[in-house]
Design a protein around this motif. Structure first.
Motif, short mmCIF file in Angstrom:
data_model
loop_
_atom_site.label_atom_id
_atom_site.label_comp_id
_atom_site.label_asym_id
_atom_site.label_seq_id
_atom_site.Cartn_x
_atom_site.Cartn_y
_atom_site.Cartn_z
N TYR A 40 0.86 -1.18 0.00
CA TYR A 40 0.00 0.00 0.00
C TYR A 40 0.89 1.23 0.00
CZ TYR A 40 -3.83 -3.13 1.20
OH TYR A 40 -4.77 -4.13 1.18
N THR A 41 0.66 2.12 -0.97
CA THR A 41 1.45 3.34 -1.08
C THR A 41 0.56 4.48 -1.54
OG1 THR A 41 3.49 4.29 -1.98
CG2 THR A 41 2.13 3.00 -3.50
N SER A 42 1.00 5.70 -1.28
CA SER A 42 0.27 6.86 -1.76
C SER A 42 0.65 7.15 -3.21
CB SER A 42 0.58 8.09 -0.90
OG SER A 42 0.03 9.25 -1.47
N HIS A 43 -0.36 7.43 -4.05
CA HIS A 43 -0.08 7.84 -5.42
C HIS A 43 -0.25 9.35 -5.60
CE1 HIS A 43 -4.28 6.15 -5.28
NE2 HIS A 43 -4.52 7.39 -5.62
N THR A 44 -0.43 10.05 -4.46
CA THR A 44 -0.42 11.51 -4.47
C THR A 44 0.72 11.99 -3.59
OG1 THR A 44 -2.04 11.58 -2.67
CG2 THR A 44 -2.89 11.70 -4.93
N TRP A 45 0.96 13.28 -3.61
CA TRP A 45 2.18 13.86 -3.07
C TRP A 45 2.02 14.33 -1.63
CZ3 TRP A 45 6.36 13.39 -6.08
CH2 TRP A 45 7.52 14.07 -5.75
N GLY A 46 2.98 14.01 -0.78
CA GLY A 46 3.00 14.54 0.58
C GLY A 46 3.86 15.78 0.65
N GLU A 47 3.22 16.93 0.90
CA GLU A 47 3.95 18.19 0.96
C GLU A 47 4.44 18.45 2.38
OE1 GLU A 47 5.09 19.98 -1.22
OE2 GLU A 47 3.89 19.82 -3.03
N TRP A 48 5.66 18.98 2.50
CA TRP A 48 6.29 19.14 3.81
C TRP A 48 6.01 20.50 4.45
CZ3 TRP A 48 11.52 16.74 5.36
CH2 TRP A 48 11.43 15.35 5.25
N THR A 49 5.57 21.49 3.68
CA THR A 49 5.36 22.82 4.24
C THR A 49 3.98 23.34 3.86
OG1 THR A 49 6.30 23.95 2.30
CG2 THR A 49 7.82 23.33 4.08
N PRO A 50 3.35 24.14 4.74
CA PRO A 50 2.03 24.70 4.41
C PRO A 50 2.04 25.50 3.12
CG PRO A 50 2.51 24.98 6.74
CD PRO A 50 3.78 24.47 6.11
N ALA A 51 3.13 26.22 2.86
CA ALA A 51 3.18 27.05 1.66
C ALA A 51 3.13 26.22 0.39
CB ALA A 51 4.46 27.90 1.67
N SER A 52 3.64 24.98 0.44
CA SER A 52 3.68 24.13 -0.74
C SER A 52 2.37 23.38 -0.97
CB SER A 52 4.82 23.11 -0.63
OG SER A 52 6.06 23.76 -0.49
N TYR A 53 1.54 23.30 0.06
CA TYR A 53 0.29 22.54 -0.04
C TYR A 53 -0.77 23.42 -0.70
CZ TYR A 53 -3.92 20.00 1.35
OH TYR A 53 -5.12 19.34 1.34
N THR A 54 -1.02 23.18 -1.99
CA THR A 54 -1.93 24.04 -2.76
C THR A 54 -3.03 23.27 -3.48
OG1 THR A 54 -0.43 23.95 -4.67
CG2 THR A 54 -0.13 25.78 -3.12
N ASN A 55 -2.90 21.95 -3.62
CA ASN A 55 -3.87 21.18 -4.40
C ASN A 55 -4.33 19.96 -3.61
OD1 ASN A 55 -5.36 19.75 -6.28
ND2 ASN A 55 -3.90 20.06 -7.96
N PRO A 56 -5.40 20.10 -2.80
CA PRO A 56 -5.87 18.99 -1.97
C PRO A 56 -6.25 17.74 -2.76
CG PRO A 56 -6.90 21.05 -1.29
CD PRO A 56 -6.19 21.32 -2.59
N ASP A 57 -6.55 17.90 -4.04
CA ASP A 57 -6.94 16.75 -4.85
C ASP A 57 -5.73 15.87 -5.18
OD1 ASP A 57 -9.06 15.39 -6.30
OD2 ASP A 57 -7.97 15.96 -8.12
N LYS A 58 -4.55 16.45 -5.22
CA LYS A 58 -3.36 15.71 -5.62
C LYS A 58 -2.25 15.72 -4.57
CE LYS A 58 -4.10 16.51 -10.58
NZ LYS A 58 -3.52 17.04 -11.82
N GLU A 59 -2.52 16.30 -3.40
CA GLU A 59 -1.50 16.43 -2.37
C GLU A 59 -2.11 16.18 -0.99
OE1 GLU A 59 0.68 20.19 -4.71
OE2 GLU A 59 -0.40 20.48 -2.83
N TRP A 60 -1.27 15.95 -0.02
CA TRP A 60 -1.67 15.93 1.38
C TRP A 60 -0.51 16.48 2.21
CZ3 TRP A 60 1.67 12.33 3.69
CH2 TRP A 60 2.19 11.35 2.85
N GLU A 61 -0.82 16.90 3.43
CA GLU A 61 0.16 17.57 4.27
C GLU A 61 0.98 16.53 5.05
OE1 GLU A 61 -2.34 21.41 5.67
OE2 GLU A 61 -3.35 19.46 5.71
N ASP A 62 2.27 16.50 4.82
CA ASP A 62 3.13 15.45 5.37
C ASP A 62 3.84 15.92 6.64
OD1 ASP A 62 4.42 13.10 5.69
OD2 ASP A 62 5.90 13.41 4.11
N TRP A 63 3.06 16.24 7.65
CA TRP A 63 3.62 16.47 8.98
C TRP A 63 2.56 16.08 10.00
CZ3 TRP A 63 2.37 20.50 5.70
CH2 TRP A 63 1.40 21.39 6.12
#
Length: 551
Positions: free
Chosen positions: A484-507
């Motif tokens: 099991y793996t994520s096929h969307t992106w884990g962003e490390w900073t709030p400023a980088s998190y801009t697309n909830p459909d293709k990203e999630w917050e990695d902290w």
């Protein structure tokens, strides 16, 4: 003159009375015992008293429910969290209120029966980093016919009450943290098992470097001198301290129905390495070590990983890959969190972990020889890999201070089994797959996580938003493992998190952190998983949690 003075005093008295009315809903702090009054009216009085106990903060909630004098009976219920949105780990320790044994979604602690009046308490705990506790209080009434009326408290009494730590307790917290930090440096023992060497195994994987800086979900590739492995195997073998081996838990059983891994649980970690060649070094870092990345071998040897909770860590760094498939790591964390036993009591626990069946890849630290594991002394925070493709990870929990007693998860009497183990921060290519033990169907957000077949040449996470193309283009070579793996992106900073459909917050603690996680309900005592990474980024942080994926 006297008349004017009397009038002035009267005006002042009126102003004071008005101010008292305005302040009537605020908290009253008793400086003598740090008790904070959050409800005080004709129906009940509720106070909260924080106290530092070892490596945690205990919050004692005392209630005095008054006689309503209307021929009804009442019951109090209380809900707690670290924030008004209901988030933050809070663990029940003791008291007269219990959560529902049949409704897993009920977050309130209840009295077990209605009565005219009652006094009691609820004791909960948070980690030392908590600065407040949010408390909700409610009363329910029952008439003589048995009809129940909910939510008798209204307005400010029913609002969330935020209790901040008094200054005196903040000072105690600072002292407790200093004490914990002082204990960190000697908290690891290691062992060595030297046998005959085997022929060197090689790995022909080619390194794949992210196409741009944003594509590096874990660590930037560092090509400085520190990133290079030692050219010879001349490191002093005496750096390993030989001690007694780490033995598995005994056969006595504690029946348990829930699991809570805690971000404030700092363990005395024992590491037992079985290697056919003495080709590794142990590096222990205290909780006061520099918090940073692991872009080089030197960085892992000296830093504490930046995403770990406040605790030290231990790195096991192998100087070459000779016999890697036969290396065994055994770890004992004496404290990782709590369980609820079959009697509803909270019990502190440790964890026994076995790691074997290690495979390697190239690319980290510009090396095709060195590989490493770094283990946080906080079990919740997980571990970091360097040049490790996959490994088998087996865990058995045991009672803290009584390693002869292992934890057996299940449903007992009318207590339902709610134990779950959650694998978090699964960036593209970082995976987990159940191998054995009692695990139910995994729980995950299918928009972000999927179950994939990995191949010898699989490399994903090179470019953000390009997972499917990368996966299809590199699905060549022999089949290796499912995961099991994520096929969307884990962003490390709030400023980088801009697309909830293709990203999630990695902290940890972020609102969408659970989007990149997989939770498995567990039944039994020993659970085995395959873990690792087919991601392109340098190093991989593999973290843990407990409870529902949405927590």
């Amino acid at each position: 003159m006297a008349k004017r003075l009397i009038n002035a005093c009267a005006v002042l008295l009126i102003l004071l009375m008005q101010l008292q009315g305005l302040w009537g809903s605020t908290q009253t702090v008793n400086a003598a015992d740090n008790a904070v009054t959050i409800v005080d009216d004709e129906s009940a009085r509720v106070t909260v008293t924080p106290t530092v106990v070892d490596d945690r903060i205990d919050w004692q909630i005392d209630f005095d429910r008054h006689d309503p004098a209307d021929h009804t009976t009442r019951a109090i219920r209380i809900r707690v969290a670290q924030a008004e949105n209901g988030t933050g780990t809070v663990v029940r320790r003791d008291g007269d209120l219990e959560q529902s044994k049949t409704d897993a979604d009920d977050e309130w602690y209840h009295e077990d029966e209605y009565s005219k009046d009652a006094q009691g308490k609820l004791v909960v705990s948070t980690d030392l980093d908590a600065t407040q506790l949010v408390v909700w209080v409610q009363l329910d009434g029952q008439d003589m016919g048995g009809t129940v009326t909910k939510d008798l408290l209204q307005e400010t009494a029913a609002d969330p009450h935020t209790v901040t730590l008094p200054v005196a307790v903040q000072d105690q917290v600072a002292e407790a943290k200093e004490t914990a930090a002082a204990k960190e440096s000697p908290d690891v023992t290691t062992t060595t098992d030297v046998s005959a060497p085997e022929l060197t195994e090689t790995d022909g994987d080619a390194a794949v470097v992210p196409a741009d800086e944003d594509a590096d979900a874990e660590e930037p590739v560092t090509a400085d001198a520190d990133a290079k492995e030692p050219e010879t195997d001349t490191m002093d073998a005496d750096t390993n301290e030989a001690t007694a081996k780490v033995d598995p838990p005994g056969n006595a059983v504690l029946e348990a129905t829930n699991l809570r891994l805690l971000a404030n649980a700092s363990a005395d970690l024992k590491v037992d390495v079985t290697s056919q060649t003495n080709n590794y070094d142990i590096k222990v870092k205290s909780s006061t070590a520099t918090s940073g990345g692991y872009g080089s071998q030197t960085a892992m040897e000296t830093n504490r990983y930046r995403e770990y909770a406040t605790a030290g860590s231990t790195a096991v760094i192998f100087r070459n890959r000779t016999g890697a498939g036969n290396v065994n790591l055994t770890l004992e964390y004496d404290y990782v969190g709590t369980v609820m036993d079959s009697h509803g009591q909270i019990v502190d626990i440790g964890a026994y972990v076995k790691i074997d069946n290690i495979t390697n890849h190239n690319g980290d630290w510009n090396s095709n020889r060195v590989y490493a594991f770094d283990f946080s002394h906080n079990f919740y925070s997980g571990l970091v890999l360097a040049n490790v493709r996959s490994f088998d990870w087996e865990v058995t929990f045991f009672v803290k201070g009584d390693k002869n007693t292992r934890v057996e998860f299940g449903s007992y009497g009318d207590l339902l089994n709610q134990a779950q183990l959650t694998f978090t921060s699964l960036n593209p290519g970082e995976f987990v797959n159940p191998l054995s033990g009692g695990t139910a169907e995994p729980e995950f957000d299918s928009h972000h996580v999927s179950h994939r077949q990995f191949y010898a040449n699989t490399r994903v996470g090179v470019t953000k938003g390009n997972f499917e193309n990368e996966y299809q283009n590199t699905s060549t070579g022999a089949k290796e493992t499912m995961g099991y793996t994520s096929h969307t992106w884990g962003e490390w900073t709030p400023a980088s998190y801009t697309n909830p459909d293709k990203e999630w917050e990695d902290w940890s603690g972020a609102a969408t952190f659970a989007k990149g996680a997989v939770a498995l309900s567990i039944t039994g005592s020993t659970f085995k998983f395959k873990r690792g990474t087919y991601g392109a980024s340098t190093n991989a942080w593999l973290a843990l949690s407990s409870g529902s994926r949405e927590l």
